[in-house]
Design an enzyme around this catalytic site. Structure first.
Site, PDB file in Angstrom:
ATOM      1  N   HIS A   1      37.981  37.056  35.552  1.00 48.06           N
ATOM      2  CA  HIS A   1      37.916  35.453  35.083  1.00 48.06           C
ATOM      3  C   HIS A   1      39.278  35.238  34.473  1.00 48.06           C
ATOM      4  O   HIS A   1      39.426  35.148  33.288  1.00 48.06           O
ATOM      5  CB  HIS A   1      36.732  35.292  34.215  1.00 48.06           C
ATOM      6  CG  HIS A   1      35.518  35.640  34.983  1.00 48.06           C
ATOM      7  ND1 HIS A   1      34.963  34.445  35.298  1.00 48.06           N
ATOM      8  CD2 HIS A   1      34.826  36.510  35.153  1.00 48.06           C
ATOM      9  CE1 HIS A   1      33.675  34.865  36.300  1.00 48.06           C
ATOM     10  NE2 HIS A   1      33.691  36.223  35.853  1.00 48.06           N
TER      11      HIS A   1
ATOM     12  N   CYS B   1      35.642  35.575  41.015  1.00 46.27           N
ATOM     13  CA  CYS B   1      34.546  36.467  40.797  1.00 46.27           C
ATOM     14  C   CYS B   1      33.823  36.593  41.903  1.00 46.27           C
ATOM     15  O   CYS B   1      33.901  36.751  43.119  1.00 46.27           O
ATOM     16  CB  CYS B   1      33.572  36.309  39.341  1.00 46.27           C
ATOM     17  SG  CYS B   1      32.604  37.418  38.783  1.00 46.27           S
TER      18      CYS B   1
ATOM     19  N   GLU C   1      39.747  32.101  33.692  1.00 51.27           N
ATOM     20  CA  GLU C   1      39.567  31.059  32.702  1.00 51.27           C
ATOM     21  C   GLU C   1      39.019  31.537  31.502  1.00 51.27           C
ATOM     22  O   GLU C   1      38.773  30.832  30.515  1.00 51.27           O
ATOM     23  CB  GLU C   1      38.430  30.317  33.432  1.00 51.27           C
ATOM     24  CG  GLU C   1      36.893  30.585  33.361  1.00 51.27           C
ATOM     25  CD  GLU C   1      36.783  31.649  34.591  1.00 51.27           C
ATOM     26  OE1 GLU C   1      37.661  32.135  35.038  1.00 51.27           O
ATOM     27  OE2 GLU C   1      35.427  31.793  34.813  1.00 51.27           O
TER      28      GLU C   1
END
Lengths: 263, 212
Positions: free
Chosen positions: B189, B84, B191
Site C-alpha cells: 500500500h 493490493c 498510500e
C-alpha cells in the site's frame, strides 16, 4: 525480510464536552482507572512523525453502548492527517460497522465482545473483507482458580473461554491476526505476560500482537525475543513524553530483532 | 474533456478515502469515479481494493466497470495504478475462495503465499523491504533499501518475469509490483507506506508512459 512491528495504541473514551459527546484519548490501568491525556488525532500525528509501524485505535467503552459513529468521525479525521496503516476497534457489532471503518481509512478492524457473543461474526467478516482485515482482540486475565480466561465488554465480563483455545478457534473461523492483551498487566509497566504470548504464538499460524504491561524499552524486545510475537503494542508507555519510539527501536535492534530503523 | 488528474475507481470495495487523501496530500486533483462514464474525464486511474478476489471482479462487472476499464486502459492506454486487491484483479485468474477470472491484463494467477519456511505466518502483515527494478519509474529517487507496508494472504504469480517490477522476500521471492506499458500495480500500500509511499504516488502523478 518482514520486520517486527511496534504499535502505539490509542485508547479512546467518550466525554461530554460543551454539550457534545466526543472521544478523548485516555490511558488505563488494569482496564479500570482512566486518565484523560488529550486528542487522538494530534497524538497519531506525533506517532507518525516518529515512524511508528502501525497504530491501533480502540474505543474502550464502546462495547458498553453503541458509539461506532463517534469512532468513524475520529478515524475520518485521522485518515486526513496520517498516511500509515491503522487498525480500529471498539463496539464493532455488524458488517456495516466493519465496512464504515474500512471505508473511512482503517486497514484492519478489531473485534472482541461481538466475536465472543457471536463467533460466526468472525467468519462473516473474514468472508466479506478478507482475513487480513479481521483482527481478533482477546483481553485475558488470570482467574482465582489459576486458569486464564477471556474477558469481554472492556474487561468487565468474564467468559469461560481460554485465551489460547479462543485464539485457535478465531484463526479457524478466519481471523487474520490476534491482538492479545493482558488485563492484569495493562498500565502496570511491569512487562508483558510472556508465557501466555508464547503459548498463543505457538498455537496459531497467524500474526500475534502482544499487548499490556510494557514499561521499559526492554519489555518490547522481550516480546519479540522470548514471546516471539510479530508485533508489540503499548498505550500507556508511549503516552508519556520522556519515553518514545526511537528509544524502543534502538533497544529492539540491539537485541538482534529485525526492525525498521527509520522511514 | 479531461478534467481531474487522478480518478479513483469506486466499485464499492476499497479504501477509497485513504487513497484519495494521500493523492490530495501530494497535490493532485482527485475524482472518485462511481460510474463507468466518470473514467473518461480523468487523466490517470487508480484501482484500489480490499476484500476477496471473487467479490472484487463481480463488483467491477456488475457496476459496468469491466468494459470501461478495458476501453480506457487497454485501448486508450490511460495510465493506471492498481493497489493490493486492485493489482491482483488485473491477473487472468484468482484462486481465493474458488476460481475466478480477473481482468486478464497480466498473464498471471493469484495464489496463496506459501513460504518455504512453514513457521512463517500468513497473512503477510507489516513492513517488508522491496527488491525493485531500478528502471521502474515508481521507484525513481529511492535509496537501495526501502520498506513498504503489506497486508495480504495471496499474491500475483507471473508467467512473464519481465512483468515483475519489484519483489519481496518471505522465505521465497514473491511479487510486490508489476508493470506493463501504461499499467503499474503494487501488492503493498503506497498510500500507507509513509514517506517513500508518498514519493511513489508523486512518481505516478508525474508519470507519462506515452512519451517513455
Amino acid at each position: 525480510m518482514l520486520k517486527k512491528r511496534i504499535i502505539p495504541k490509542l485508547q479512546l473514551k467518550a466525554r461530554r464536552i460543551g454539550g457534545k459527546t466526543r472521544l478523548v484519548l485516555v490511558t488505563s490501568i488494569k482496564f479500570s482507572e482512566y486518565i484523560e491525556i488529550g486528542d487522538a488525532v494530534s497524538q497519531a500525528k506525533i506517532y507518525q512523525s516518529q515512524a511508528a509501524d502501525e497504530l491501533i485505535f480502540v474505543d474502550i467503552d464502546a462495547s458498553l453502548d453503541d458509539k461506532v459513529n463517534l469512532l468513524v468521525d475520529v478515524i475520518r479525521s485521522a485518515a486526513e492527517e496520517i498516511f500509515m496503516p491503522f487498525c480500529v476497534g471498539g463496539g464493532v457489532k455488524t458488517i456495516d460497522d466493519f465496512r464504515a471503518l474500512l471505508l473511512n481509512g482503517a486497514d484492519k478492524v478489531s473485534i472482541n465482545t461481538s466475536a465472543v457473543d457471536n463467533p460466526d461474526f468472525i467468519n462473516e467478516a473474514s468472508g466479506m473483507f478478507g482475513a487480513q482485515c479481521v483482527v481478533l482482540s482477546i483481553d485475558f486475565k488470570k482467574s482465582r482458580d489459576g486458569n486464564y480466561r477471556v474477558w469481554t465488554n472492556c474487561g468487565t465480563k468474564e467468559t469461560s473461554l481460554d485465551p489460547v483455545e479462543w485464539s485457535v478457534e478465531g484463526e479457524k473461523r478466519g481471523a487474520g491476526e490476534i491482538l492479545l492483551t493482558s488485563i492484569d498487566r495493562d498500565g502496570t509497566r511491569s512487562g508483558l505476560d510472556i508465557e501466555t504470548v508464547k503459548r498463543v504464538v505457538d498455537s496459531v499460524s497467524i500474526p500475534v500482537i502482544a499487548s499490556g504491561g510494557c514499561g521499559l524499552a526492554s519489555h518490547f524486545a522481550e516480546g519479540f525475543t522470548k514471546g516471539r510475537a510479530d508485533a508489540v503494542s503499548a498505550g500507556t508507555y508511549f503516552s508519556f513524553k520522556d519515553e518514545n519510539l526511537m528509544q524502543v527501536r534502538s533497544q529492539v535492534k540491539n537485541a538482534g530483532v529485525p526492525i525498521r530503523l527509520h522511514l | 474533456m479531461k478534467m481531474a488528474t487522478i480518478g479513483i475507481v469506486d466499485y464499492g470495495m476499497g479504501n477509497i478515502l485513504s487513497v484519495k487523501n494521500a493523492f490530495e496530500y501530494c497535490g493532485a486533483g482527485v475524482e472518485v469515479c462511481s460510474s463507468p462514464e466518470n473514467l473518461k474525464v480523468v487523466e490517470k486511474l487508480v484501482l484500489p481494493g480490499v476484500g476477496a478476489f471473487g467479490d472484487c471482479i463481480k463488483n467491477i462487472k456488475e457496476r459496468g466497470f469491466k468494459d470501461a476499464l478495458d476501453e480506457e486502459v487497454i485501448k486508450k492506454k490511460t495510465p493506471i495504478l492498481g493497489i493490493c486487491l486492485g493489482m491482483q484483479v488485473m491477473a487472468k485468474k484468482g484462486y481465493e475462495n474458488g476460481e475466478n477470472e480477473g481482468l486478464g491484463w497480466f498473464d498471471a494467477e493469484v495464489v496463496r503465499i506459501e513460504p518455504a519456511d512453514k513457521k512463517l505466518r500468513i497473512p503477510h502483515v507489516g513492513w517488508n523491504d522491496l527488491d525493485f527494478r531500478e528502471d521502474c519509474f515508481l521507484f525513481r529517487g529511492m535509496p537501495e533499501h526501502i520498506d513498504a507496508y503489506f497486508v495480504h494472504s495471496y499474491y500475483m504469480k507471473c508467467v512473464n518475469k519481465s512483468d515483475i517490477a519489484a519483489s519481496f522476500d518471505y522465505s521465497g521471492s514473491f511479487t510486490a509490483a508489476v508493470m506493463k506499458g501504461n499499467i503499474i500495480a503494487t501488492q503493498f500500500h503506497p498510500e500507507k507506506s509513509q514517506d517513500y509511499g508518498r514519493k511513489m504516488l508523486e512518481n505516478f502523478i508525474a508519470w507519462n508512459p506515452k512519451s517513455a
